[in-house]
Design a protein around this motif. Structure first.
Motif, mmCIF file in Angstrom:
data_model
loop_
_atom_site.group_PDB
_atom_site.id
_atom_site.type_symbol
_atom_site.label_atom_id
_atom_site.label_comp_id
_atom_site.label_asym_id
_atom_site.label_seq_id
_atom_site.Cartn_x
_atom_site.Cartn_y
_atom_site.Cartn_z
ATOM 1 N N ARG A 170 17.924 38.771 13.612
ATOM 2 C CA ARG A 170 18.076 40.043 14.321
ATOM 3 C C ARG A 170 17.602 39.924 15.772
ATOM 4 N NH1 ARG A 170 16.556 44.697 9.881
ATOM 5 N NH2 ARG A 170 18.314 44.233 8.539
ATOM 6 N N PRO A 171 18.152 40.771 16.633
ATOM 7 C CA PRO A 171 17.756 40.741 18.043
ATOM 8 C C PRO A 171 16.250 40.954 18.208
ATOM 9 C CG PRO A 171 19.650 42.186 17.718
ATOM 10 C CD PRO A 171 19.159 41.795 16.360
ATOM 11 N N GLY A 172 15.635 40.150 19.053
ATOM 12 C CA GLY A 172 14.219 40.306 19.360
ATOM 13 C C GLY A 172 13.273 39.631 18.399
ATOM 14 N N VAL A 173 13.797 39.033 17.335
ATOM 15 C CA VAL A 173 12.944 38.348 16.365
ATOM 16 C C VAL A 173 13.088 36.849 16.597
ATOM 17 C CG1 VAL A 173 12.385 38.004 13.930
ATOM 18 C CG2 VAL A 173 13.255 40.213 14.703
ATOM 19 N N THR A 174 12.000 36.237 17.031
ATOM 20 C CA THR A 174 12.032 34.812 17.348
ATOM 21 C C THR A 174 11.032 34.001 16.538
ATOM 22 O OG1 THR A 174 10.455 35.166 19.145
ATOM 23 C CG2 THR A 174 12.801 35.252 19.715
ATOM 24 N N ASP A 175 10.172 34.682 15.772
ATOM 25 C CA ASP A 175 9.091 33.989 15.076
ATOM 26 C C ASP A 175 8.863 34.634 13.709
ATOM 27 O OD1 ASP A 175 6.243 33.433 14.302
ATOM 28 O OD2 ASP A 175 6.281 32.359 16.204
ATOM 29 N N PRO A 176 8.656 33.839 12.664
ATOM 30 C CA PRO A 176 8.383 34.399 11.337
ATOM 31 C C PRO A 176 7.160 35.326 11.313
ATOM 32 C CG PRO A 176 8.804 32.050 11.166
ATOM 33 C CD PRO A 176 8.724 32.381 12.636
ATOM 34 N N GLN A 233 6.700 37.721 13.053
ATOM 35 C CA GLN A 233 7.160 39.077 13.344
ATOM 36 C C GLN A 233 7.616 39.793 12.073
ATOM 37 O OE1 GLN A 233 9.491 37.388 16.962
ATOM 38 N NE2 GLN A 233 9.513 39.620 17.187
ATOM 39 N N LEU A 234 7.499 39.120 10.938
ATOM 40 C CA LEU A 234 7.877 39.706 9.652
ATOM 41 C C LEU A 234 6.638 40.020 8.832
ATOM 42 C CD1 LEU A 234 10.792 37.325 8.582
ATOM 43 C CD2 LEU A 234 10.925 39.424 9.940
ATOM 44 N N ILE A 235 6.585 41.219 8.319
ATOM 45 C CA ILE A 235 5.576 41.594 7.331
ATOM 46 C C ILE A 235 6.319 41.521 5.999
ATOM 47 C CG2 ILE A 235 4.070 43.412 6.447
ATOM 48 C CD1 ILE A 235 4.000 44.552 9.330
ATOM 49 N N THR A 236 5.976 40.542 5.178
ATOM 50 C CA THR A 236 6.730 40.340 3.943
ATOM 51 C C THR A 236 5.969 40.865 2.726
ATOM 52 O OG1 THR A 236 5.846 38.100 3.693
ATOM 53 C CG2 THR A 236 7.952 38.323 4.864
ATOM 54 N N TYR A 237 6.737 41.184 1.709
ATOM 55 C CA TYR A 237 6.175 41.655 0.437
ATOM 56 C C TYR A 237 6.993 41.053 -0.703
ATOM 57 C CZ TYR A 237 10.128 44.902 0.381
ATOM 58 O OH TYR A 237 11.396 45.442 0.385
ATOM 59 N N ALA A 238 6.349 40.923 -1.845
ATOM 60 C CA ALA A 238 7.041 40.395 -3.026
ATOM 61 C C ALA A 238 8.110 41.386 -3.462
ATOM 62 C CB ALA A 238 6.046 40.157 -4.158
ATOM 63 N N PRO A 239 9.345 40.928 -3.664
ATOM 64 C CA PRO A 239 10.389 41.856 -4.091
ATOM 65 C C PRO A 239 10.100 42.376 -5.503
ATOM 66 C CG PRO A 239 11.219 39.608 -4.095
ATOM 67 C CD PRO A 239 9.833 39.560 -3.526
ATOM 68 N N ALA A 240 10.558 43.578 -5.762
ATOM 69 C CA ALA A 240 10.370 44.173 -7.082
ATOM 70 C C ALA A 240 11.280 43.480 -8.089
ATOM 71 C CB ALA A 240 10.698 45.663 -7.031
ATOM 72 N N THR A 241 10.763 43.294 -9.279
ATOM 73 C CA THR A 241 11.589 42.712 -10.345
ATOM 74 C C THR A 241 12.538 43.777 -10.886
ATOM 75 O OG1 THR A 241 10.042 43.321 -12.095
ATOM 76 C CG2 THR A 241 9.711 41.153 -11.021
ATOM 77 N N ASP A 242 13.584 43.332 -11.549
ATOM 78 C CA ASP A 242 14.527 44.267 -12.169
ATOM 79 C C ASP A 242 13.810 45.147 -13.188
ATOM 80 O OD1 ASP A 242 16.604 43.245 -10.654
ATOM 81 O OD2 ASP A 242 17.333 41.921 -12.246
ATOM 82 N N GLU A 243 12.854 44.557 -13.897
ATOM 83 C CA GLU A 243 12.106 45.311 -14.910
ATOM 84 C C GLU A 243 11.268 46.421 -14.260
ATOM 85 O OE1 GLU A 243 13.374 41.480 -16.304
ATOM 86 O OE2 GLU A 243 11.982 41.889 -14.677
ATOM 87 N N GLU A 273 14.058 34.055 0.726
ATOM 88 C CA GLU A 273 14.643 33.254 1.802
ATOM 89 C C GLU A 273 15.808 33.996 2.459
ATOM 90 O OE1 GLU A 273 13.394 30.576 3.296
ATOM 91 O OE2 GLU A 273 11.735 30.924 1.929
ATOM 92 N N ALA A 274 16.640 34.651 1.670
ATOM 93 C CA ALA A 274 17.791 35.368 2.228
ATOM 94 C C ALA A 274 17.338 36.504 3.150
ATOM 95 C CB ALA A 274 18.674 35.906 1.110
ATOM 96 N N SER A 275 16.350 37.258 2.725
ATOM 97 C CA SER A 275 15.857 38.372 3.553
ATOM 98 C C SER A 275 15.186 37.860 4.821
ATOM 99 C CB SER A 275 14.876 39.239 2.766
ATOM 100 O OG SER A 275 15.544 39.932 1.749
ATOM 101 N N LYS A 276 14.359 36.843 4.682
ATOM 102 C CA LYS A 276 13.688 36.292 5.864
ATOM 103 C C LYS A 276 14.713 35.748 6.859
ATOM 104 C CE LYS A 276 10.580 33.841 3.522
ATOM 105 N NZ LYS A 276 9.438 32.965 3.231
ATOM 106 N N ARG A 277 15.717 35.027 6.360
ATOM 107 C CA ARG A 277 16.754 34.481 7.221
ATOM 108 C C ARG A 277 17.512 35.607 7.940
ATOM 109 N NH1 ARG A 277 18.183 31.017 3.652
ATOM 110 N NH2 ARG A 277 19.727 32.319 2.652
ATOM 111 N N ALA A 278 17.860 36.650 7.195
ATOM 112 C CA ALA A 278 18.587 37.779 7.783
ATOM 113 C C ALA A 278 17.765 38.470 8.865
ATOM 114 C CB ALA A 278 18.984 38.774 6.696
ATOM 115 N N HIS A 279 16.485 38.686 8.599
ATOM 116 C CA HIS A 279 15.634 39.362 9.583
ATOM 117 C C HIS A 279 15.359 38.482 10.804
ATOM 118 C CE1 HIS A 279 14.965 42.290 6.380
ATOM 119 N NE2 HIS A 279 14.635 43.105 7.354
ATOM 120 N N LEU A 280 15.249 37.179 10.586
ATOM 121 C CA LEU A 280 14.996 36.272 11.707
ATOM 122 C C LEU A 280 16.217 36.134 12.621
ATOM 123 C CD1 LEU A 280 12.858 33.533 9.943
ATOM 124 C CD2 LEU A 280 12.118 35.049 11.797
#
Length: 107
Positions: A82-88, A90-100, A73-80
């Protein structure tokens, strides 16, 4: 992952860098996929170019911003915000890597 030995050592010392380098690798891999890299309608800034942090990872038709982002949610919110980003879409999302997983890569 294309980082220097110095960057690798820094990532071992500062774990927050691990996610940043992993993200850079995901962006490069995503943009390097044939469906994107060979599409003349998609412009990418190029690996290693000095570009502003909020510059899009790709431009479709030279005007529509596209960003590669972790699926948090934090990354999507931050990217949304940004200038020129008006729609989700426009994001190509991926599962974040785990600490492990990051520990396996960097240790």
């Amino acid at each position: 992952m294309n980082i220097t030995a110095r960057q690798f050592k820094a990532a071992q010392q500062y774990p927050w860098l691990q996610a940043a380098y992993y993200h850079e690798d995901v962006v490069e891999t995503t943009l390097g996929a044939a469906a994107i890299a060979e599409d003349p309608n998609i412009i990418t800034p190029g690996i290693g170019d000095a570009i502003p942090l909020d510059y899009p990872d790709a431009l479709m038709g030279g005007v529509h911003s596209v960003h590669v982002s972790p699926e948090t949610e934090a990354s999507k919110r931050a990217h949304l915000s940004r200038p020129g980003v008006t729609d989700p879409d426009q994001l190509i999302t991926y599962a974040p890597a785990t600490d492990e997983f990051l520990a396996e890569i960097f240790h």
